[in-house]
Design an enzyme around this catalytic site. Structure first.
Site, PDB file in Angstrom:
ATOM      1  N   VAL A 126      24.469  57.285 -33.878  1.00  0.00           N
ATOM      2  CA  VAL A 126      23.578  56.811 -32.813  1.00  0.00           C
ATOM      3  C   VAL A 126      23.025  55.468 -33.279  1.00  0.00           C
ATOM      4  O   VAL A 126      22.212  55.414 -34.207  1.00  0.00           O
ATOM      5  CB  VAL A 126      22.439  57.812 -32.538  1.00  0.00           C
ATOM      6  CG1 VAL A 126      21.515  57.288 -31.439  1.00  0.00           C
ATOM      7  CG2 VAL A 126      23.004  59.181 -32.145  1.00  0.00           C
ATOM      8  N   GLU A 145      26.982  61.919 -39.964  1.00  0.00           N
ATOM      9  CA  GLU A 145      26.783  62.948 -40.998  1.00  0.00           C
ATOM     10  C   GLU A 145      25.333  63.433 -41.005  1.00  0.00           C
ATOM     11  O   GLU A 145      25.052  64.634 -41.030  1.00  0.00           O
ATOM     12  CB  GLU A 145      27.110  62.388 -42.390  1.00  0.00           C
ATOM     13  CG  GLU A 145      28.572  62.108 -42.647  1.00  0.00           C
ATOM     14  CD  GLU A 145      29.020  60.737 -42.188  1.00  0.00           C
ATOM     15  OE1 GLU A 145      28.382  60.145 -41.291  1.00  0.00           O
ATOM     16  OE2 GLU A 145      30.030  60.249 -42.729  1.00  0.00           O
TER      17      GLU A 145
HETATM   18  N1  THU Z   1      28.880  55.463 -39.745  1.00  0.00           N
HETATM   19  C1  THU Z   1      28.770  56.813 -39.700  1.00  0.00           C
HETATM   20  O1  THU Z   1      28.281  57.395 -38.721  1.00  0.00           O
HETATM   21  N2  THU Z   1      29.214  57.516 -40.754  1.00  0.00           N
HETATM   22  C2  THU Z   1      29.869  56.967 -41.821  1.00  0.00           C
HETATM   23  O2  THU Z   1      30.244  57.691 -42.721  1.00  0.00           O
HETATM   24  C3  THU Z   1      30.121  55.539 -41.864  1.00  0.00           C
HETATM   25  C4  THU Z   1      29.356  54.737 -40.890  1.00  0.00           C
HETATM   26  C5  THU Z   1      28.473  54.704 -38.567  1.00  0.00           C
HETATM   27  C6  THU Z   1      27.199  53.906 -38.707  1.00  0.00           C
HETATM   28  C7  THU Z   1      27.419  52.828 -37.665  1.00  0.00           C
HETATM   29  O3  THU Z   1      27.024  53.318 -36.404  1.00  0.00           O
HETATM   30  C8  THU Z   1      28.917  52.615 -37.647  1.00  0.00           C
HETATM   31  O4  THU Z   1      29.473  53.777 -38.237  1.00  0.00           O
HETATM   32  C9  THU Z   1      29.376  51.380 -38.393  1.00  0.00           C
HETATM   33  O5  THU Z   1      28.873  51.356 -39.669  1.00  0.00           O
END
Ligand code: THU
Length: 173
Positions: free
Chosen positions: A55, A67
């Site tokens: 989000v 996560e």
């Molecule tokens: N992001 C995640 O949700 N989990 C990860 O393990 C890596 C990064 C998201 C955060 C952001 O919204 C987008 O991916 C780019 O970094």
């Protein structure tokens, strides 16, 4: 020595279901800035599955990863033990959890717990929590710590004295 609790030993991990749920969660991602949707599915100690997506926020720093959102959903449902976590990203390069999420994962999972990443090409890669975050700072360090006093923002006595000496600001006169 096997330290897993009884109910964990008797619950198997349904990897196919976790991958499918992680993918479905990624389809709910709010990622208008990065265009990098992420979905996560966690199998908790009860055997139930919880999901999360990333989000994002216009402030960028307010963004929360998939996560941590999945872990928060499990926590509010009453879970405290976790068995496995699967990340889904529609990327050719499989995405591992970011550093901040590894720290949060280490709070609730054991170092042996499996963490996997999969994609739309049905590729999957697996690590243990210990591989992702060796020498983790865990709650044990606080539970077994010496309780050392530190400087405070203010103490009640000197805050009162300061008000008496200068009088209330702005509002009077
Ligand atoms: N992001 C995640 O949700 N989990 C990860 O393990 C890596 C990064 C998201 C955060 C952001 O919204 C987008 O991916 C780019 O970094």
């Amino acid at each position: 020595m096997v330290t897993m609790s009884f109910h964990l030993m008797n619950t198997s991990i349904d990897w196919a279901l976790l991958q499918q749920q992680a993918r479905a969660a990624s389809e709910q991602a709010y990622a208008p800035y990065s265009h990098f949707p992420v979905g996560v599915a966690i199998q908790a100690g009860s055997g139930k599955i919880y999901t999360g997506c990333n989000v994002e926020n216009a402030s960028y720093g307010g963004t929360i990863c998939a996560e941590r959102n999945a872990i928060a959903a499990a926590i509010v449902a009453g879970e405290r033990e976790f068995q496995a976590l699967v990340v889904f990203t529609p990327q050719e390069r499989l995405t591992p959890p970011c550093g901040m999420c590894r720290q949060v994962i280490a709070e609730f999972f054991t170092p042996e717990s499996p963490i996997a990443s999969c994609n739309h090409l049905a590729q999957i890669q697996q690590w243990s929590v210990g591989e992702l975050l060796p020498s983790a700072f865990t709650p044990l360090y606080l539970a077994q710590s010496a309780k050392v006093e530190t400087r405070k923002l203010f103490d009640a006595t000197s805050a009162t004295e300061a008000t008496e000496a200068t009088g209330p600001t702005e509002s009077s006169n």
